[in-house]
Design an enzyme around this catalytic site. Structure first.
Site, mmCIF file in Angstrom:
data_model
loop_
_atom_site.group_PDB
_atom_site.id
_atom_site.type_symbol
_atom_site.label_atom_id
_atom_site.label_comp_id
_atom_site.label_asym_id
_atom_site.label_seq_id
_atom_site.Cartn_x
_atom_site.Cartn_y
_atom_site.Cartn_z
ATOM 1 C CB ALA A 23 -0.931 0.003 1.220
ATOM 2 N NE ARG A 30 7.801 2.028 -3.083
ATOM 3 C CZ ARG A 30 9.122 2.024 -3.159
ATOM 4 N NH1 ARG A 30 9.720 1.730 -4.301
ATOM 5 N NH2 ARG A 30 9.848 2.291 -2.081
ATOM 6 C CB SER A 48 4.030 -1.085 2.626
ATOM 7 O OG SER A 48 5.170 -0.906 1.816
ATOM 8 C CG ASP A 102 8.798 -9.001 2.914
ATOM 9 O OD1 ASP A 102 8.073 -9.245 1.933
ATOM 10 O OD2 ASP A 102 10.038 -9.106 2.891
ATOM 11 C CE1 TYR A 147 5.208 -8.886 -12.163
ATOM 12 C CE2 TYR A 147 4.381 -9.002 -14.416
ATOM 13 C CZ TYR A 147 4.317 -8.465 -13.143
ATOM 14 O OH TYR A 147 3.348 -7.527 -12.835
ATOM 15 C CE LYS A 161 1.902 -10.061 -10.852
ATOM 16 N NZ LYS A 161 1.231 -9.561 -9.618
#
Length: 257
Positions: free
Chosen positions: A21, A23, A44, A70, A162, A166
């Protein structure tokens, strides 16, 4: 049939947990949920960023609970959930937003690189959903929104880890939606293409990469954080009560061709 009104999107009094949250998308999603009435548990790793977003939420007249944690450390997840429940008595919304990207060509991917991406994007996301899901099961209701990517649907060069993470998020979303529907828990995902955030800024500054993005986006522009935060408000609200197991692509048409 009654018409929907703006009240369909009212989140007044709802308790939302947002990871990552501090950034980027997490920051904007937290503010959007607060704008529509939710109180926010902002999570965060960086305390200074959490304090800043909490101050903005409180300026709207909402409550904010900043929690430093984390998601890649699963032992920090349960204490966060306990603090949220202790403070507010319930959790109505979870936005699993925390994520990282470590671009590398497939032949150069290291085990450490792979594990970092998977531990945050997939493992951490799942165990956050599990911990919050247990609370929602006891409540017999809840909304879980996983932030995926169009990279979970199509391949993108230099992003083997990545894309794999996802793609996993998309299928975890579907499984949880099926298993938890009986508890009146909606589980959906938002899958953006490239959005202007601190995470993508270095990549989009590369003229060749920026051209690659625009050439593959029929709408001809990079996405804005509002494009994603608006979708999050929709999926957190009553307006999406009959949606579950859905992967909402916010990609300017990237995956349409």
């Amino acid at each position: 049939m009654p018409m929907q009104t703006k009240n369909e999107f009212d989140l007044s009094g709802k308790i939302a947990v947002v990871t990552g949250a501090g950034r980027g998308l997490g920051h904007d999603i937290s503010l959007a949920l607060a704008r529509y009435g939710a109180h926010v548990v902002a999570c965060s790793r960086t305390e200074s960023e959490l304090k800043a977003v909490a101050k903005k939420i409180q300026a709207m007249g909402r409550q904010a609970l900043p929690v430093s944690m984390d998601v890649s450390d699963i032992h920090s997840i349960r204490p966060m959930v306990d603090r949220a429940v202790e403070a507010f008595g319930r959790i109505d919304i979870l936005v699993n937003n925390a994520g990282i990207n470590r671009p590398q060509r497939a032949e150069d991917v290291t085990e450490d690189n792979w594990d970092q991406v998977m531990n945050t994007n997939l493992k951490g996301l799942f165990f956050c959903a599990q911990a919050v899901g247990r609370v929602m099961i006891s409540q017999k209701m809840g909304k879980i929104i996983n932030i995926s990517s169009d990279a979970g649907t199509v391949g993108i060069p230099g992003r083997a880890a990545y894309c794999a993470s996802k793609g996993g998020v998309n299928l975890v979303t579907k499984v949880l939606a099926i298993e938890w529907a009986q508890h009146h828990i909606n589980v959906n995902a938002i899958a953006p293409a490239f959005i202007e955030t601190p995470l993508t800024e270095p990549m989009l500054k590369d003229p060749a990469f920026n051209q690659y993005v625009l050439e593959n986006t029929p709408l001809g522009r990079v996405g804005k954080p509002k494009d994603v935060s608006s979708a999050a408000v929709f999926l957190a609200s009553k307006a999406s009560d009959y949606m579950t197991g859905h992967i909402m692509l916010i990609d300017g048409g990237w995956t349409a061709h």
